[in-house]
Write a protein that holds these residues in place. Sequence first.
Motif, PDB file in Angstrom:
ATOM      1  N   ASN A 133     -10.011   1.821  17.755  1.00  0.00           N
ATOM      2  CA  ASN A 133      -9.010   2.022  16.711  1.00  0.00           C
ATOM      3  C   ASN A 133      -8.028   3.098  17.116  1.00  0.00           C
ATOM      4  OD1 ASN A 133     -10.437   0.153  15.256  1.00  0.00           O
ATOM      5  ND2 ASN A 133     -11.335   1.648  13.813  1.00  0.00           N
ATOM      6  N   PHE A 134      -6.751   2.846  16.865  1.00  0.00           N
ATOM      7  CA  PHE A 134      -5.748   3.880  17.091  1.00  0.00           C
ATOM      8  C   PHE A 134      -5.850   4.945  16.006  1.00  0.00           C
ATOM      9  CE2 PHE A 134      -3.284   0.427  19.314  1.00  0.00           C
ATOM     10  CZ  PHE A 134      -3.301   1.031  20.563  1.00  0.00           C
ATOM     11  N   ASN A 135      -5.547   6.168  16.392  1.00  0.00           N
ATOM     12  CA  ASN A 135      -5.448   7.257  15.433  1.00  0.00           C
ATOM     13  C   ASN A 135      -4.075   7.148  14.777  1.00  0.00           C
ATOM     14  OD1 ASN A 135      -5.629   9.578  13.960  1.00  0.00           O
ATOM     15  ND2 ASN A 135      -5.315  10.970  15.715  1.00  0.00           N
ATOM     16  N   ALA A 136      -4.058   6.570  13.580  1.00  0.00           N
ATOM     17  CA  ALA A 136      -2.793   6.302  12.892  1.00  0.00           C
ATOM     18  C   ALA A 136      -2.664   7.230  11.692  1.00  0.00           C
ATOM     19  CB  ALA A 136      -2.734   4.854  12.452  1.00  0.00           C
ATOM     20  N   PRO A 137      -1.771   8.218  11.753  1.00  0.00           N
ATOM     21  CA  PRO A 137      -1.595   9.143  10.628  1.00  0.00           C
ATOM     22  C   PRO A 137      -1.197   8.391   9.358  1.00  0.00           C
ATOM     23  CG  PRO A 137      -0.473   9.941  12.602  1.00  0.00           C
ATOM     24  CD  PRO A 137      -0.902   8.530  12.889  1.00  0.00           C
ATOM     25  N   ASN A 138      -1.739   8.848   8.247  1.00  0.00           N
ATOM     26  CA  ASN A 138      -1.383   8.320   6.930  1.00  0.00           C
ATOM     27  C   ASN A 138      -1.745   6.847   6.750  1.00  0.00           C
ATOM     28  OD1 ASN A 138      -0.150  10.871   6.418  1.00  0.00           O
ATOM     29  ND2 ASN A 138       1.717  10.150   7.444  1.00  0.00           N
ATOM     30  N   ILE A 139      -2.733   6.358   7.529  1.00  0.00           N
ATOM     31  CA  ILE A 139      -3.082   4.946   7.419  1.00  0.00           C
ATOM     32  C   ILE A 139      -3.667   4.621   6.045  1.00  0.00           C
ATOM     33  CG2 ILE A 139      -5.426   5.239   8.349  1.00  0.00           C
ATOM     34  CD1 ILE A 139      -5.007   2.520   9.770  1.00  0.00           C
ATOM     35  N   TYR A 140      -4.207   5.638   5.340  1.00  0.00           N
ATOM     36  CA  TYR A 140      -4.812   5.392   4.026  1.00  0.00           C
ATOM     37  C   TYR A 140      -3.859   5.688   2.880  1.00  0.00           C
ATOM     38  CZ  TYR A 140      -9.013   5.251   6.880  1.00  0.00           C
ATOM     39  OH  TYR A 140      -9.939   4.934   7.839  1.00  0.00           O
ATOM     40  N   ASP A 141      -2.630   6.018   3.201  1.00  0.00           N
ATOM     41  CA  ASP A 141      -1.631   6.273   2.156  1.00  0.00           C
ATOM     42  C   ASP A 141      -1.220   4.967   1.487  1.00  0.00           C
ATOM     43  OD1 ASP A 141      -1.790   8.873   2.895  1.00  0.00           O
ATOM     44  OD2 ASP A 141       0.253   9.033   3.694  1.00  0.00           O
ATOM     45  N   ASP A 142      -0.674   5.101   0.285  1.00  0.00           N
ATOM     46  CA  ASP A 142      -0.201   3.936  -0.466  1.00  0.00           C
ATOM     47  C   ASP A 142       0.915   3.218   0.283  1.00  0.00           C
ATOM     48  OD1 ASP A 142      -1.944   4.624  -2.467  1.00  0.00           O
ATOM     49  OD2 ASP A 142      -0.422   5.698  -3.652  1.00  0.00           O
ATOM     50  N   ILE A 143       0.944   1.894   0.090  1.00  0.00           N
ATOM     51  CA  ILE A 143       2.032   1.082   0.639  1.00  0.00           C
ATOM     52  C   ILE A 143       2.792   0.498  -0.555  1.00  0.00           C
ATOM     53  CG2 ILE A 143       2.682  -0.782   2.201  1.00  0.00           C
ATOM     54  CD1 ILE A 143      -0.100  -0.615   3.448  1.00  0.00           C
ATOM     55  N   PHE A 144       4.028   0.890  -0.694  1.00  0.00           N
ATOM     56  CA  PHE A 144       4.819   0.437  -1.841  1.00  0.00           C
ATOM     57  C   PHE A 144       5.464  -0.912  -1.540  1.00  0.00           C
ATOM     58  CE2 PHE A 144       4.471   5.016  -2.238  1.00  0.00           C
ATOM     59  CZ  PHE A 144       4.168   5.182  -3.573  1.00  0.00           C
ATOM     60  N   GLN A 145       5.939  -1.542  -2.607  1.00  0.00           N
ATOM     61  CA  GLN A 145       6.536  -2.872  -2.486  1.00  0.00           C
ATOM     62  C   GLN A 145       7.620  -2.897  -1.408  1.00  0.00           C
ATOM     63  OE1 GLN A 145       7.782  -4.878  -6.146  1.00  0.00           O
ATOM     64  NE2 GLN A 145       9.690  -5.507  -5.119  1.00  0.00           N
ATOM     65  N   SER A 146       7.540  -3.929  -0.561  1.00  0.00           N
ATOM     66  CA  SER A 146       8.514  -4.169   0.522  1.00  0.00           C
ATOM     67  C   SER A 146       8.462  -3.111   1.622  1.00  0.00           C
ATOM     68  CB  SER A 146       9.946  -4.277  -0.033  1.00  0.00           C
ATOM     69  OG  SER A 146      10.037  -5.321  -0.974  1.00  0.00           O
ATOM     70  N   ASN A 147       7.455  -2.249   1.577  1.00  0.00           N
ATOM     71  CA  ASN A 147       7.294  -1.246   2.627  1.00  0.00           C
ATOM     72  C   ASN A 147       6.165  -1.658   3.583  1.00  0.00           C
ATOM     73  OD1 ASN A 147       9.312   0.214   1.492  1.00  0.00           O
ATOM     74  ND2 ASN A 147       8.043   1.951   0.838  1.00  0.00           N
ATOM     75  N   CYS A 148       6.199  -1.014   4.771  1.00  0.00           N
ATOM     76  CA  CYS A 148       5.195  -1.308   5.804  1.00  0.00           C
ATOM     77  C   CYS A 148       4.697  -0.018   6.435  1.00  0.00           C
ATOM     78  CB  CYS A 148       5.782  -2.176   6.919  1.00  0.00           C
ATOM     79  SG  CYS A 148       6.388  -3.797   6.388  1.00  0.00           S
ATOM     80  N   LYS A 149       3.469  -0.066   6.936  1.00  0.00           N
ATOM     81  CA  LYS A 149       2.989   0.964   7.856  1.00  0.00           C
ATOM     82  C   LYS A 149       3.128   0.390   9.261  1.00  0.00           C
ATOM     83  CE  LYS A 149      -0.486   3.065   4.836  1.00  0.00           C
ATOM     84  NZ  LYS A 149       0.159   4.383   4.731  1.00  0.00           N
ATOM     85  N   PRO A 172      -8.445  -7.796  23.720  1.00  0.00           N
ATOM     86  CA  PRO A 172      -8.339  -8.117  22.284  1.00  0.00           C
ATOM     87  C   PRO A 172      -7.490  -7.088  21.537  1.00  0.00           C
ATOM     88  CG  PRO A 172     -10.453  -7.119  22.769  1.00  0.00           C
ATOM     89  CD  PRO A 172      -9.771  -7.301  24.094  1.00  0.00           C
ATOM     90  N   MET A 173      -6.803  -7.562  20.508  1.00  0.00           N
ATOM     91  CA  MET A 173      -5.992  -6.689  19.650  1.00  0.00           C
ATOM     92  C   MET A 173      -6.060  -7.237  18.228  1.00  0.00           C
ATOM     93  SD  MET A 173      -2.313  -7.754  21.349  1.00  0.00           S
ATOM     94  CE  MET A 173      -2.912  -7.421  23.018  1.00  0.00           C
ATOM     95  N   SER A 174      -6.095  -6.328  17.240  1.00  0.00           N
ATOM     96  CA  SER A 174      -6.233  -6.784  15.855  1.00  0.00           C
ATOM     97  C   SER A 174      -5.688  -5.751  14.875  1.00  0.00           C
ATOM     98  CB  SER A 174      -7.703  -7.090  15.529  1.00  0.00           C
ATOM     99  OG  SER A 174      -8.509  -5.934  15.731  1.00  0.00           O
TER     100      SER A 174
END
Length: 409
Positions: free
Chosen positions: A278-294, A310-312
């Motif tokens: 797994n990549f260390n992705a900052p703020n991966i657990y933050d909310d995702i608002f409508q039409s927004n992306c992480k 493999p990638m996922s």
Amino acid sequence: MRLIHLFFSSIALVPVLASSINSPLVVRDRTTTNGNLCTVQTSLNCVYTDDAGIEQPCLSASDKTPFLHVREDRCTELEATVTMSICNLNTRQDFYIRPIVDKSRFTFNGEDYVVNELSFDILPGQCITVQRTEKLDTCKIRNYPMTVQLNGMMPGASGGGSCYGFVHRKNRVRHIPAPIQGDSEIFADCSTENDETGHVCRSSVSISCKYMEDGMTKSCVSIEDDVPFHTVRADRCRDNPIDATLTMTMCNKNQNGNIITPYQPPSTSTYFRFNASNFNAPNIYDDIFQSNCKTITRQVQIDTCRRKWPMSVQLNANMTKSVEGNSYCYCYLYRKSVINVFPAPPVPSPLPLETSEAPSAAPITTAVDEKTESPSMAPKSAPPTVMTSQRPTVVGSQVPSVVGSQVPT
């Protein structure tokens, strides 16, 4: 007549030192007739220069082993040097060999070379060596057989004698499927409906992998699992890693303002993953608002000696900040990108000496004995060697030395 015979044969078969032929296939055959042992050595060789300037064999290690693996979209025409020889290994001067012309041959890819020297005696310690340049079309033809065969007699030996020599090899080319290039980005659009509440969560995830090759941007995402996106020769993979740009996203596709909230630690079910890590992705657990992306972008190096990469991306979340009750969200995308690593040409090395002994009662012996008594095979003067594009070069030489073996008497 005997002196004249020796004189002209020495002109046609000028003794020279054995040339440095790369990895020849050598066979010695022994035939016994009326107590007289005839020993014949036949050999094959084929070499070409690859695109790195290295001399490589076009002689397969066995009939079923390819000497070359080539990508279907990169097959080409090779210019090969083909060398074949027949040698008289007898040491007694009266054991000269007289070939039976219609039963002796030098053959490449189904074509018998015209070798006039087969009409003349081969003295003890001498060879007929044929060398020719051939074009090997690795796109159209996948099998280049080579054969040397001698059927002959020893009219000078007391009681006569027959001689037989044979060597053959199917030289194979194996085609490697070309890598299939697809889109550099793949998507998964997900819709999760909760039965109890009727809430629907809409989301998406994506993976993009790109790299540069030959001045072009290419995809390092296989179009399907186990379909190669790249092909490399095994001896070159270590020095040719792929420096790729990997981009992964997870997005909120709701149109009603609902917020997507990934499940919090200790849960690790939301991730961006490459090569089982797994990549260390900052703020991966933050909310995702409508039409927004992480989105994350990473520079990764792909070791082309490894076959599977493999990638996922996985989003495991809910919408509890926007709605009441069960509001599960889930989206997942996986792709096993594959590299086809195919074998390099075999490393040139001396092939083992193969020896066989023809039985004295073999049918060939009878045919040779009949020819032995024929007056039409009287010694003739040999013609000078002619070098043109229509016939092979024929060079007389001494028997090449073979490590660990002795010429039988």
